[in-house]
Design an enzyme around this catalytic site. Sequence first.
Site, mmCIF file in Angstrom:
data_model
loop_
_atom_site.group_PDB
_atom_site.id
_atom_site.type_symbol
_atom_site.label_atom_id
_atom_site.label_comp_id
_atom_site.label_asym_id
_atom_site.label_seq_id
_atom_site.Cartn_x
_atom_site.Cartn_y
_atom_site.Cartn_z
ATOM 1 N N HIS A 197 0.835 -1.210 0.000
ATOM 2 C CA HIS A 197 0.000 0.000 0.000
ATOM 3 C C HIS A 197 0.875 1.267 0.000
ATOM 4 C CE1 HIS A 197 -3.199 2.753 1.216
ATOM 5 N NE2 HIS A 197 -4.064 1.786 1.267
ATOM 6 N N GLU A 228 -0.709 1.446 -5.551
ATOM 7 C CA GLU A 228 -0.515 0.244 -4.737
ATOM 8 C C GLU A 228 -0.625 -1.009 -5.601
ATOM 9 O OE1 GLU A 228 -3.876 0.582 -2.133
ATOM 10 O OE2 GLU A 228 -3.653 2.746 -2.015
HETATM 11 O O1 TA6 Z 1 -6.080 1.348 -0.842
HETATM 12 C C1 TA6 Z 1 -7.218 2.131 -0.839
HETATM 13 C C2 TA6 Z 1 -8.021 1.850 0.417
HETATM 14 O O2 TA6 Z 1 -8.558 0.551 0.388
HETATM 15 C C3 TA6 Z 1 -9.090 2.922 0.539
HETATM 16 O O3 TA6 Z 1 -10.385 2.374 0.392
HETATM 17 C C4 TA6 Z 1 -8.862 3.510 1.931
HETATM 18 O O4 TA6 Z 1 -9.650 2.837 2.872
HETATM 19 C C5 TA6 Z 1 -7.360 3.255 2.105
HETATM 20 O O5 TA6 Z 1 -7.183 1.950 1.590
HETATM 21 C C6 TA6 Z 1 -6.837 3.434 3.504
HETATM 22 O O6 TA6 Z 1 -7.344 2.422 4.341
HETATM 23 P P1 TA6 Z 1 -6.957 2.490 5.905
HETATM 24 O O7 TA6 Z 1 -7.560 1.251 6.500
HETATM 25 O O8 TA6 Z 1 -5.457 2.522 5.980
HETATM 26 O O9 TA6 Z 1 -7.549 3.791 6.408
#
Ligand code: TA6
Length: 279
Positions: free
Chosen positions: A145, A249
């Site tokens: 991520h 990501e």
């Molecule tokens: O990668 C995108 C995502 O899935 C978004 O939907 C948003 O929720 C982001 O990840 C961040 O997630 P987190 O659980 O770290 O707040």
Amino acid sequence: MALEQTYSNGSGSQFTINLCGATVTSWKIGEEEILFCSKKAIRDGSKAIRGGIPLVFPNFGPWELGPQHGFARNKQWKLDTDSVKDQDENPSWTFILEDDEGTRNMWNKRFRLEYTVQLFIDTLKTSLYVNNTGEDSFSFTTLLHTYFRVDNIKDTRIKGLQNLKYVDKVNGGEHKEERELVCIDENYDRIYKDRVDNVTLYPDNNQSSITREISTNLPDIVVWNPWIEKAKGMSDFDDNEYLNMICVEVGAVSKPLTLAPGNKMVASQTIKVGQKSKI
Ligand code: TA6
């Protein structure tokens, strides 16, 4: 051992990693910081870190068995001290997470994760090896991520997504990307599927020659920016920080992967910082 440690290759490239989630929180080439980490990120091990390269395993997104994006980014990993020996000019470090009572209470599988971070002059390679150490197959989704730092999101462009199908998690539905250069001008949360080539991030403007070349062995690419309203709703993120980051990501999230007992797979990305002819 300190929770955060900085490692360098001795020729100007260094990264900092937090044992909470084996989260790379910084990657610098000389004085240039390539990654974004929120100034409000919690880095004491009590929650996933808002920035750097959080590791998503065994589930991308909301999870009925445990925390969103799985437990790997919340657990405390350990350095494999044997991995630090005999470093060459492109050193690598490996961090380990194995199943424990806590993970088995959520997800009753046996596994060993090995996360290797390798530094080159202008490149960072991060590889998550997933080992099934149990007697049952298991299925999972996984993703690196990565939060990239940008001067101003309004100048950022992403090349390499054209003609890919994507799931739009903000507006709904599945669409096809028509643009050669994707610009971000609202809350983006998209899963681009079945990518074929590398993706180039132009962090600072579409005429810039500065690039982040992202290559991977994984099929999907998620592009996320919370934009104004979602940014305000995150306690570990400053309201205006959406202007200075973009998540690109790499992952296997559209379709779960299945690993038979004794088998191993790797999820890796290579990020090369470069200068390209103007686009
Ligand atoms: O990668 C995108 C995502 O899935 C978004 O939907 C948003 O929720 C982001 O990840 C961040 O997630 P987190 O659980 O770290 O707040």
